[in-house]
Design a protein around this motif. Structure first.
Motif, PDB file in Angstrom:
ATOM      1  N   GLU A 177       0.985  -1.271  -0.069  1.00 36.67           N
ATOM      2  CA  GLU A 177       0.172   0.120  -0.113  1.00 36.67           C
ATOM      3  C   GLU A 177       0.896   1.304   0.032  1.00 36.67           C
ATOM      4  O   GLU A 177       2.048   1.266   0.505  1.00 36.67           O
ATOM      5  CB  GLU A 177      -1.017   0.101   1.254  1.00 36.67           C
ATOM      6  N   SER A 178       0.430   2.462  -0.539  1.00 34.74           N
ATOM      7  CA  SER A 178       1.042   3.496  -0.509  1.00 34.74           C
ATOM      8  C   SER A 178       1.030   4.236   0.665  1.00 34.74           C
ATOM      9  O   SER A 178       0.080   3.849   1.672  1.00 34.74           O
ATOM     10  CB  SER A 178       0.404   4.695  -1.489  1.00 34.74           C
ATOM     11  N   MET A 179       1.765   5.048   1.031  1.00 37.62           N
ATOM     12  CA  MET A 179       1.905   5.922   2.361  1.00 37.62           C
ATOM     13  C   MET A 179       0.440   6.601   2.525  1.00 37.62           C
ATOM     14  O   MET A 179      -0.165   6.451   3.556  1.00 37.62           O
ATOM     15  CB  MET A 179       2.910   7.171   2.396  1.00 37.62           C
ATOM     16  N   ALA A 180      -0.046   7.172   1.615  1.00 39.76           N
ATOM     17  CA  ALA A 180      -1.568   7.740   1.703  1.00 39.76           C
ATOM     18  C   ALA A 180      -2.501   6.638   2.073  1.00 39.76           C
ATOM     19  O   ALA A 180      -3.249   7.106   2.989  1.00 39.76           O
ATOM     20  CB  ALA A 180      -1.870   8.288   0.366  1.00 39.76           C
TER      21      ALA A 180
ATOM     22  N   ILE B 174       5.018  -0.646   2.888  1.00 41.28           N
ATOM     23  CA  ILE B 174       4.400   0.745   2.445  1.00 41.28           C
ATOM     24  C   ILE B 174       5.563   1.364   1.438  1.00 41.28           C
ATOM     25  O   ILE B 174       6.587   1.196   1.384  1.00 41.28           O
ATOM     26  CB  ILE B 174       4.640   1.743   3.747  1.00 41.28           C
ATOM     27  N   THR B 175       4.566   1.865   0.394  1.00 40.46           N
ATOM     28  CA  THR B 175       5.441   2.580  -0.733  1.00 40.46           C
ATOM     29  C   THR B 175       5.255   4.064  -0.431  1.00 40.46           C
ATOM     30  O   THR B 175       4.301   4.498   0.067  1.00 40.46           O
ATOM     31  CB  THR B 175       5.048   2.022  -2.101  1.00 40.46           C
ATOM     32  N   ARG B 176       6.346   4.558  -1.219  1.00 44.84           N
ATOM     33  CA  ARG B 176       6.239   6.314  -1.469  1.00 44.84           C
ATOM     34  C   ARG B 176       6.875   6.614  -2.710  1.00 44.84           C
ATOM     35  O   ARG B 176       7.883   6.043  -3.097  1.00 44.84           O
ATOM     36  CB  ARG B 176       7.258   6.837  -0.483  1.00 44.84           C
ATOM     37  N   ARG B 177       5.942   7.068  -3.483  1.00 49.42           N
ATOM     38  CA  ARG B 177       6.403   7.358  -5.065  1.00 49.42           C
ATOM     39  C   ARG B 177       6.509   6.288  -5.560  1.00 49.42           C
ATOM     40  O   ARG B 177       7.630   6.072  -6.360  1.00 49.42           O
ATOM     41  CB  ARG B 177       7.485   8.498  -5.030  1.00 49.42           C
TER      42      ARG B 177
ATOM     43  N   LYS C 122       8.047   3.398  -4.741  1.00 45.97           N
ATOM     44  CA  LYS C 122       9.279   2.848  -4.120  1.00 45.97           C
ATOM     45  C   LYS C 122       9.140   2.224  -2.721  1.00 45.97           C
ATOM     46  O   LYS C 122       8.560   2.916  -1.889  1.00 45.97           O
ATOM     47  CB  LYS C 122      10.375   3.532  -3.997  1.00 45.97           C
ATOM     48  N   GLU C 123       9.286   0.903  -2.481  1.00 46.55           N
ATOM     49  CA  GLU C 123       9.133   0.222  -1.298  1.00 46.55           C
ATOM     50  C   GLU C 123      10.113   1.081  -0.179  1.00 46.55           C
ATOM     51  O   GLU C 123      11.229   1.193  -0.199  1.00 46.55           O
ATOM     52  CB  GLU C 123       9.481  -1.000  -1.172  1.00 46.55           C
ATOM     53  N   GLU C 124       9.368   1.506   0.864  1.00 47.60           N
ATOM     54  CA  GLU C 124      10.048   2.231   1.775  1.00 47.60           C
ATOM     55  C   GLU C 124      10.154   1.634   3.327  1.00 47.60           C
ATOM     56  O   GLU C 124      11.142   1.714   4.098  1.00 47.60           O
ATOM     57  CB  GLU C 124       9.343   3.778   2.144  1.00 47.60           C
TER      58      GLU C 124
ATOM     59  N   ARG D 213      -2.127   5.764   5.721  1.00 51.14           N
ATOM     60  CA  ARG D 213      -2.431   6.987   6.685  1.00 51.14           C
ATOM     61  C   ARG D 213      -3.958   6.730   6.945  1.00 51.14           C
ATOM     62  O   ARG D 213      -4.179   7.118   7.939  1.00 51.14           O
ATOM     63  CB  ARG D 213      -1.815   8.277   6.073  1.00 51.14           C
TER      64      ARG D 213
END
Length: 93
Positions: A7-10, A32-35, A37-39, A13
């Motif tokens: 899932e994305s960060m958004a 969790i991905t951001r843009r 990319k797996e973060e 959240r």
């Protein structure tokens, strides 16, 4: 442990409590991905502690093997405490 949910960060959240419950109750990690990319990953605390114990056991085994090899090679192959610390920093860096 189940296959992870990505899932994305958004997204995370908007329902963090559900992500935590899924990790704890269902043993399903969330990546969790951001843009794109797996973060990071959310996992159950028991799973984290288990992974940490496995990491420490592997490191202890590696250090023991390194010490045994060094001892077998004699004084020329020995490693000082400072050198061992530098090797560990490189290994985990």
């Amino acid at each position: 442990m189940s296959e992870p949910v990505v899932e994305s960060m958004a997204e995370v959240r908007s329902h963090l409590a559900d992500v935590i419950d899924r990790a704890r109750r269902d043993e399903t990690p969330t990546i969790i991905t951001r843009r794109g990319k797996e973060e990071a990953v959310v996992i159950d605390i028991a799973e984290y502690r288990h992974l940490k114990e496995m990491e420490e056991a592997a490191e202890d085994a590696w250090l023991s093997r390194l010490a045994a090899e060094s001892e077998a090679e004699g004084r020329e192959g020995s490693v000082s405490l400072e050198e061992m610390a530098a090797i560990l920093r490189e290994h985990h860096g």
